[in-house]
Design a protein around this motif. Structure first.
Motif, PDB file in Angstrom:
ATOM      1  N   GLU A 234       0.854  -1.171   0.000  1.00  0.00           N
ATOM      2  CA  GLU A 234       0.000   0.000   0.000  1.00  0.00           C
ATOM      3  C   GLU A 234       0.898   1.231   0.000  1.00  0.00           C
ATOM      4  OE1 GLU A 234      -3.868   1.830   2.365  1.00  0.00           O
ATOM      5  OE2 GLU A 234      -2.576   0.345   3.340  1.00  0.00           O
ATOM      6  N   LEU A 235       0.603   2.168  -0.898  1.00  0.00           N
ATOM      7  CA  LEU A 235       1.428   3.365  -1.022  1.00  0.00           C
ATOM      8  C   LEU A 235       0.680   4.577  -0.484  1.00  0.00           C
ATOM      9  CD1 LEU A 235       3.954   4.861  -2.051  1.00  0.00           C
ATOM     10  CD2 LEU A 235       2.781   5.107  -4.267  1.00  0.00           C
ATOM     11  N   PHE A 236       1.401   5.381   0.299  1.00  0.00           N
ATOM     12  CA  PHE A 236       0.903   6.655   0.792  1.00  0.00           C
ATOM     13  C   PHE A 236       1.803   7.754   0.242  1.00  0.00           C
ATOM     14  CE2 PHE A 236      -0.658   3.528   3.666  1.00  0.00           C
ATOM     15  CZ  PHE A 236      -1.820   4.015   4.244  1.00  0.00           C
ATOM     16  N   VAL A 237       1.211   8.765  -0.351  1.00  0.00           N
ATOM     17  CA  VAL A 237       1.966   9.913  -0.851  1.00  0.00           C
ATOM     18  C   VAL A 237       1.619  11.120   0.014  1.00  0.00           C
ATOM     19  CG1 VAL A 237       2.391  11.463  -2.791  1.00  0.00           C
ATOM     20  CG2 VAL A 237       2.007   9.024  -3.206  1.00  0.00           C
ATOM     21  N   PHE A 238       2.649  11.773   0.533  1.00  0.00           N
ATOM     22  CA  PHE A 238       2.463  12.969   1.350  1.00  0.00           C
ATOM     23  C   PHE A 238       2.924  14.164   0.527  1.00  0.00           C
ATOM     24  CE2 PHE A 238       2.860   9.310   4.038  1.00  0.00           C
ATOM     25  CZ  PHE A 238       1.798   9.466   4.931  1.00  0.00           C
ATOM     26  N   VAL A 254       0.469   7.200  -9.704  1.00  0.00           N
ATOM     27  CA  VAL A 254       0.454   6.277  -8.565  1.00  0.00           C
ATOM     28  C   VAL A 254      -0.269   4.981  -8.929  1.00  0.00           C
ATOM     29  CG1 VAL A 254       0.540   8.129  -6.861  1.00  0.00           C
ATOM     30  CG2 VAL A 254      -1.682   7.265  -7.635  1.00  0.00           C
ATOM     31  N   PRO A 255       0.043   3.902  -8.227  1.00  0.00           N
ATOM     32  CA  PRO A 255      -0.674   2.645  -8.451  1.00  0.00           C
ATOM     33  C   PRO A 255      -2.094   2.718  -7.869  1.00  0.00           C
ATOM     34  CG  PRO A 255       0.928   2.366  -6.698  1.00  0.00           C
ATOM     35  CD  PRO A 255       1.173   3.729  -7.282  1.00  0.00           C
ATOM     36  N   PRO A 256      -2.958   1.796  -8.268  1.00  0.00           N
ATOM     37  CA  PRO A 256      -4.324   1.778  -7.728  1.00  0.00           C
ATOM     38  C   PRO A 256      -4.334   1.691  -6.203  1.00  0.00           C
ATOM     39  CG  PRO A 256      -4.159   0.345  -9.640  1.00  0.00           C
ATOM     40  CD  PRO A 256      -2.760   0.765  -9.310  1.00  0.00           C
ATOM     41  N   PHE A 257      -5.365   2.288  -5.629  1.00  0.00           N
ATOM     42  CA  PHE A 257      -5.622   2.281  -4.190  1.00  0.00           C
ATOM     43  C   PHE A 257      -4.583   3.055  -3.374  1.00  0.00           C
ATOM     44  CE2 PHE A 257      -7.849  -1.404  -5.899  1.00  0.00           C
ATOM     45  CZ  PHE A 257      -9.126  -1.199  -5.402  1.00  0.00           C
ATOM     46  N   THR A 258      -3.834   3.910  -4.045  1.00  0.00           N
ATOM     47  CA  THR A 258      -2.913   4.789  -3.325  1.00  0.00           C
ATOM     48  C   THR A 258      -3.708   5.846  -2.552  1.00  0.00           C
ATOM     49  OG1 THR A 258      -1.096   4.518  -4.902  1.00  0.00           O
ATOM     50  CG2 THR A 258      -1.114   6.553  -3.624  1.00  0.00           C
ATOM     51  N   ARG A 259      -3.197   6.228  -1.391  1.00  0.00           N
ATOM     52  CA  ARG A 259      -3.763   7.346  -0.636  1.00  0.00           C
ATOM     53  C   ARG A 259      -2.820   8.535  -0.742  1.00  0.00           C
ATOM     54  NH1 ARG A 259      -5.558   6.280   5.275  1.00  0.00           N
ATOM     55  NH2 ARG A 259      -6.267   8.430   4.927  1.00  0.00           N
ATOM     56  N   ILE A 260      -3.353   9.669  -1.149  1.00  0.00           N
ATOM     57  CA  ILE A 260      -2.573  10.900  -1.265  1.00  0.00           C
ATOM     58  C   ILE A 260      -3.045  11.852  -0.175  1.00  0.00           C
ATOM     59  CG2 ILE A 260      -1.947  12.849  -2.737  1.00  0.00           C
ATOM     60  CD1 ILE A 260      -2.564  11.102  -5.167  1.00  0.00           C
ATOM     61  N   VAL A 282      -8.051   5.935  -6.296  1.00  0.00           N
ATOM     62  CA  VAL A 282      -7.112   6.769  -5.548  1.00  0.00           C
ATOM     63  C   VAL A 282      -7.894   7.619  -4.554  1.00  0.00           C
ATOM     64  CG1 VAL A 282      -5.476   8.688  -5.718  1.00  0.00           C
ATOM     65  CG2 VAL A 282      -5.405   6.837  -7.394  1.00  0.00           C
ATOM     66  N   SER A 283      -7.400   7.685  -3.329  1.00  0.00           N
ATOM     67  CA  SER A 283      -8.006   8.531  -2.302  1.00  0.00           C
ATOM     68  C   SER A 283      -7.154   9.774  -2.113  1.00  0.00           C
ATOM     69  CB  SER A 283      -8.107   7.782  -0.973  1.00  0.00           C
ATOM     70  OG  SER A 283      -8.931   6.639  -1.103  1.00  0.00           O
ATOM     71  N   ILE A 284      -7.803  10.931  -2.059  1.00  0.00           N
ATOM     72  CA  ILE A 284      -7.114  12.184  -1.790  1.00  0.00           C
ATOM     73  C   ILE A 284      -7.723  12.793  -0.533  1.00  0.00           C
ATOM     74  CG2 ILE A 284      -6.520  14.488  -2.644  1.00  0.00           C
ATOM     75  CD1 ILE A 284      -6.883  13.453  -5.468  1.00  0.00           C
ATOM     76  N   GLU A 285      -6.870  13.119   0.419  1.00  0.00           N
ATOM     77  CA  GLU A 285      -7.337  13.740   1.658  1.00  0.00           C
ATOM     78  C   GLU A 285      -6.510  14.997   1.920  1.00  0.00           C
ATOM     79  OE1 GLU A 285      -8.154  12.711   6.386  1.00  0.00           O
ATOM     80  OE2 GLU A 285      -7.502  11.146   4.994  1.00  0.00           O
ATOM     81  N   PHE A 286      -7.177  16.068   2.266  1.00  0.00           N
ATOM     82  CA  PHE A 286      -6.517  17.324   2.593  1.00  0.00           C
ATOM     83  C   PHE A 286      -6.429  17.438   4.112  1.00  0.00           C
ATOM     84  CE2 PHE A 286      -8.370  17.733  -1.556  1.00  0.00           C
ATOM     85  CZ  PHE A 286      -7.405  18.400  -2.299  1.00  0.00           C
ATOM     86  N   VAL A 287      -5.247  17.802   4.599  1.00  0.00           N
ATOM     87  CA  VAL A 287      -4.985  17.754   6.036  1.00  0.00           C
ATOM     88  C   VAL A 287      -4.496  19.112   6.529  1.00  0.00           C
ATOM     89  CG1 VAL A 287      -3.672  16.636   7.864  1.00  0.00           C
ATOM     90  CG2 VAL A 287      -4.325  15.327   5.832  1.00  0.00           C
ATOM     91  N   GLY A 288      -5.132  19.614   7.575  1.00  0.00           N
ATOM     92  CA  GLY A 288      -4.674  20.851   8.197  1.00  0.00           C
ATOM     93  C   GLY A 288      -5.222  20.983   9.595  1.00  0.00           C
ATOM     94  N   GLY A 289      -4.375  21.372  10.517  1.00  0.00           N
ATOM     95  CA  GLY A 289      -4.819  21.645  11.881  1.00  0.00           C
ATOM     96  C   GLY A 289      -5.195  20.403  12.658  1.00  0.00           C
ATOM     97  N   PRO A 290      -5.627  20.580  13.894  1.00  0.00           N
ATOM     98  CA  PRO A 290      -5.991  19.431  14.737  1.00  0.00           C
ATOM     99  C   PRO A 290      -7.068  18.569  14.089  1.00  0.00           C
ATOM    100  CG  PRO A 290      -5.865  21.444  16.038  1.00  0.00           C
ATOM    101  CD  PRO A 290      -5.756  21.858  14.607  1.00  0.00           C
ATOM    102  N   GLY A 291      -7.029  17.274  14.383  1.00  0.00           N
ATOM    103  CA  GLY A 291      -8.001  16.348  13.847  1.00  0.00           C
ATOM    104  C   GLY A 291      -9.367  16.512  14.495  1.00  0.00           C
ATOM    105  N   LYS A 292     -10.344  15.875  13.911  1.00  0.00           N
ATOM    106  CA  LYS A 292     -11.712  15.953  14.409  1.00  0.00           C
ATOM    107  C   LYS A 292     -11.775  15.467  15.849  1.00  0.00           C
ATOM    108  CE  LYS A 292     -16.428  14.651  13.076  1.00  0.00           C
ATOM    109  NZ  LYS A 292     -17.254  13.898  12.094  1.00  0.00           N
TER     110      LYS A 292
END
Length: 363
Positions: A234-238, A254-260, A282-292
């Motif tokens: 499983e690949l994660f791209v930051f 990216v390969p299938p099922f990569t998380r960006i 492919v999953s794309i998630e935007f990250v900023g600040g404290p988590g939920k």
């Protein structure tokens, strides 16, 4: 008091009133202040910066561009005075500052993006008496200023939930990307492939735990990943570079099922081919600040623990210091026209420095 203000696109050294100290607040003397990529963008792309915060409903980082504003939310400081009702902090303590202040309007403002509450590029700041980290004697109160920007990258790793057995690619090795590298290495992720056009930043990424570093102008980090992995992982791209157009290129490569995980805050609009992501899952998630539901910024605490425990050397990424009189020079040095020629990673502004120009990190 002395401060550096953004005034119609220019950085001007001037005198401003000292901010009033209210109940539940601290009056702090900044010791070291980092210049964030968001600061660079807020100066260079002020309209886009403000438009993005309006779209996101983040009122606490909206400022009036027609008035002076003092940047600086990555800082350490010494407590000068405590407001009424404060019992957890006292004068003389050195702290990594959580840069938040509740204004008289009742809004929680981000220090550095509020006209009426100066950020760290001033001789005094006021912050809420909450969430700050006490710097032990074993840690430099100047070098500890790298905690907040590096926590941004670490936060993306926390949000990803990545576990040993997966692989990681980090695009962009400024302080945010380096924070991701430190946490990935701590979690035992292999391989960690870090990409940046700056040779100096690649060298630091290697020292912080990256297995392979590449110049994206010479090698595609995804090609290197495929060459290095013989089994399906499983690949994660930051994505910490905020390079325009990179997200679309990553989706295609990216390969299938990569998380960006996108943690680089680009100010210009992106265009992606959504069907490519759909076909490849492919999953794309935007990250900023404290988590939920976080009642404090866990990533800040974790990065500070890495620093205190000596899991990385902060001095390696602090490539210079400067006084308030040289802040404009610092901004220019951190965003040169040719990214491959960048000579600095993190320059810390120290109000105690009177020498002009950017000085070596041997202070």
């Amino acid at each position: 008091m002395k401060a550096v203000v953004l005034r119609h696109g220019d950085l001007v050294v001037t005198d401003i009133p000292e901010p009033p100290l209210g109940p539940g607040q601290l009056l702090v003397e900044p010791l070291a202040v980092g210049i964030c990529g968001s600061d660079l963008s807020a100066r260079q792309h002020t309209g886009e910066f403000l438009a993005a915060h309006r779209e996101a409903g983040v009122d606490g980082a909206l400022f009036d561009s027609g008035r002076d504003v003092v940047f600086g939310h990555e800082l350490t400081g010494r407590v000068v005075q405590v407001g009424a009702g404060v019992t957890d902090f006292h004068p003389g303590q050195n702290l990594v500052i959580l840069p938040m202040v509740i204004g008289t309007d009742g809004v929680m403002h981000t220090l550095g993006y509020a006209n009426d509450y100066p950020g760290g590029l001033a001789e005094r700041v006021v912050v809420q008496a909450y969430g700050h980290l006490l710097i032990p004697d074993s840690v430099s109160p100047y070098l500890a200023a790298v905690t907040e920007p590096m926590a941004t990258g670490l936060n993306a790793v926390l949000r990803s939930g990545i576990q040993a057995g997966a692989a990681a690619v980090v695009t962009g090795c400024g302080p945010v990307g380096l924070g991701a590298v430190v946490e990935l290495a701590y979690r035992g992720i292999h391989p960690i492939i870090a990409s940046d056009p700056s040779a100096q930043r690649r060298e630091i990424a290697k020292a912080y735990g990256a297995d392979i570093v590449v110049d994206p102008a010479q090698q595609d980090p995804l090609t290197v990943y495929r060459d290095q992995t013989t089994t399906a992982r499983e690949l994660f791209v930051f994505e910490a570079s905020a390079a325009n157009g990179l997200l679309d290129r990553l989706m295609a490569a990216v390969p299938p099922f990569t998380r960006i995980l996108v943690v680089g805050a680009g100010m210009t609009r992106e265009s992606i081919r959504t069907v490519t992501g759909v076909l490849k899952n492919v999953s794309i998630e935007f990250v900023g600040g404290p988590g939920k539901n976080e009642d404090r910024y866990i990533a800040l605490d974790q990065m500070f623990a890495h620093l205190v425990e000596g899991r990385f050397d902060p001095a390696a990424m602090v490539t210079g210091y400067a006084g308030l009189d040289s802040v404009a020079e610092v901004f220019d040095a951190l965003r040169p026209r040719n990214a491959a020629a960048i000579e600095h990673v993190k320059i810390l502004v120290r109000p105690d420095i009177t020498q002009r120009g950017i000085v070596p990190n041997s202070l």
